[in-house]
Design an enzyme around this catalytic site. Structure first.
Site, PDB file in Angstrom:
ATOM      1  N   HIS A 106       4.989   7.160  -7.103  1.00 32.67           N
ATOM      2  CA  HIS A 106       4.286   5.920  -6.734  1.00 32.67           C
ATOM      3  C   HIS A 106       2.909   5.780  -7.393  1.00 32.67           C
ATOM      4  O   HIS A 106       2.000   5.183  -6.823  1.00 32.67           O
ATOM      5  CB  HIS A 106       4.138   5.809  -5.221  1.00 32.67           C
ATOM      6  CG  HIS A 106       5.435   5.738  -4.475  1.00 32.67           C
ATOM      7  ND1 HIS A 106       6.538   5.082  -4.971  1.00 32.67           N
ATOM      8  CD2 HIS A 106       5.794   6.203  -3.244  1.00 32.67           C
ATOM      9  CE1 HIS A 106       7.528   5.172  -4.076  1.00 32.67           C
ATOM     10  NE2 HIS A 106       7.111   5.853  -3.038  1.00 32.67           N
ATOM     11  N   HIS A 179       6.918  -1.030   0.042  1.00 34.21           N
ATOM     12  CA  HIS A 179       7.418   0.175   0.710  1.00 34.21           C
ATOM     13  C   HIS A 179       7.456   0.009   2.231  1.00 34.21           C
ATOM     14  O   HIS A 179       7.237   0.970   2.965  1.00 34.21           O
ATOM     15  CB  HIS A 179       6.540   1.372   0.322  1.00 34.21           C
ATOM     16  CG  HIS A 179       7.253   2.683   0.315  1.00 34.21           C
ATOM     17  ND1 HIS A 179       7.937   3.170   1.412  1.00 34.21           N
ATOM     18  CD2 HIS A 179       7.405   3.626  -0.660  1.00 34.21           C
ATOM     19  CE1 HIS A 179       8.451   4.347   1.123  1.00 34.21           C
ATOM     20  NE2 HIS A 179       8.148   4.646  -0.132  1.00 34.21           N
ATOM     21  N   GLU A 318      13.640  -0.758  -1.092  1.00 34.17           N
ATOM     22  CA  GLU A 318      12.610  -0.994  -2.109  1.00 34.17           C
ATOM     23  C   GLU A 318      13.272  -1.480  -3.402  1.00 34.17           C
ATOM     24  O   GLU A 318      13.900  -0.696  -4.107  1.00 34.17           O
ATOM     25  CB  GLU A 318      11.842   0.297  -2.382  1.00 34.17           C
ATOM     26  CG  GLU A 318      11.212   0.940  -1.156  1.00 34.17           C
ATOM     27  CD  GLU A 318      10.959   2.420  -1.393  1.00 34.17           C
ATOM     28  OE1 GLU A 318      10.132   2.750  -2.261  1.00 34.17           O
ATOM     29  OE2 GLU A 318      11.602   3.246  -0.726  1.00 34.17           O
TER      30      GLU A 318
END
Length: 354
Positions: A106, A179, A318
């Site tokens: 991420h 998320h 996601e």
């Protein structure tokens, strides 16, 4: 209808941040914050008309400082994992921070989710809020000055629309996602309710991972005949304990589903429903992949209203380019060319089954 701005605590550098509550004609509402462009609340009526908050999260910005689970977060520049925390672009190798085994996850640890975003527009007519962020050249290790805008819109069809736009002055990697963790029994309902959710994922294939570090092998494998198959609705818990290596690697579902091979037009990606509340959530995207993750790593997380979230307290859907797409020749590339427009939309649409 309407948008109300409320104080939401302070950022780590002591600046005031705000929550924007957006309400539609049906009484549904969402809360979004300029701290991380975060989706904080999703309040929807169940079949008895009782309002349930179906998004896991925190009561104020302070809760989102650490947020190791990334509740409600906009992830950028790159969502999911990059193997070896490096990639090569135009013949040059770029090294990223190592923050997940030997990989990058991420784009951390300097997250987009812990920055204050500029509130570019609050549009009561469209029922939307636009957040903007400028990310300088080599921010998080990625080349190019990248400017991005994320627009949240709540429609009268009970859709939460998330529109991502961006542009860079050099070739770079961009793969943004949201998320949020959902529990259609209510954010505090826990794992028993979660495993009882019925889920359908409209993907014939998925991308298997090499081991517990969750980097894809590069293969795009059929779901048919495996516990990964959600083409027909089934309960999340139905095949969870199956003797299947991919499930053991992730401690449960934490995999990218190959909806298509390439970005295209908007299409339905998934449906989740919880029979007892009657709440149904549909997911639409124009992206080729969707990570289905069931919160296997949530552990004693102090959340909203004094609730403590535990393992498998919420699930994520996601939307994305496939994980590690910048290193995998068999996946559609996540490279954004200089001057080209990054433009993608994800929709979470809510309804109630009688």
């Amino acid at each position: 209808m309407g948008i109300v701005k409320k104080p939401f605590g302070k950022s780590p550098d002591n600046r005031e941040v705000f929550l924007y509550e957006i309400k539609n004609a049906n009484g549904m509402s969402i809360g979004v914050s300029d701290f991380g462009a975060t989706l904080v609340n999703i309040l929807v009526p169940d079949r008895d008309g009782k309002m349930l908050d179906v998004a896991l999260g925190y009561d104020s910005a302070e809760g989102y400082y650490d947020n190791s689970c990334h509740f409600g977060a906009v992830i950028g520049r790159n969502g999911n994992r990059i193997g070896g925390a490096r990639f090569t672009l135009n013949g040059k190798e770029y090294q990223l921070a190592v923050n997940d085994n030997k990989n990058n996850l991420h784009s951390g640890p300097d997250w987009y989710r812990t920055r204050i975003w500029e509130v570019k527009a609050v549009d009561e007519e469209k029922n939307s809020v636009v957040f903007a962020l400028s990310s300088p050249d080599m921010d998080q290790g990625f080349p190019g000055n990248f400017h991005t805008e994320v627009t949240y819109t709540l429609t009268d069809e009970d859709e939460v629309q998330i529109h991502y736009e961006g542009e860079a002055d050099q070739d770079t990697i961009v793969n943004m996602t949201n998320h949020s963790y959902f529990n259609l029994a209510g954010h505090e309902a826990g794992s028993e309710a979660l495993l009882d959710h019925k889920v359908q994922i409209l993907a014939p294939e998925y991308t298997p991972v090499s081991d517990s570090e969750a980097i894809p092998t590069g293969e795009i494998a059929p779901v048919e005949g495996t516990p990964m198959d959600f083409r027909e609705p089934k309960k999340i818990g139905q095949d969870l304990e199956a003797d299947f290596e991919q499930l053991k690697f992730g401690g449960g579902y934490d995999h990218n589903y190959a909806l298509t091979r390439e970005k295209g037009s908007m299409r339905k990606a998934a449906v989740a429903e919880y029979e007892k509340s009657g709440i149904v959530m549909e997911v639409y995207t124009d992206l080729p992949g969707m990570q289905f993750y069931i919160g296997n790593f949530i552990d004693n997380e102090k959340g909203k209203n004094g609730c403590v979230y535990q393992k498998r307290g919420g699930f994520c859907m996601e939307t994305q380019y496939y994980p590690d797409a910048c290193n995998q020749a068999s996946f559609q590339s996540s490279v954004l060319k200089a001057g080209e427009k990054y433009d993608t939309t994800t929709v979470y649409k809510f309804s109630v089954k009688a």
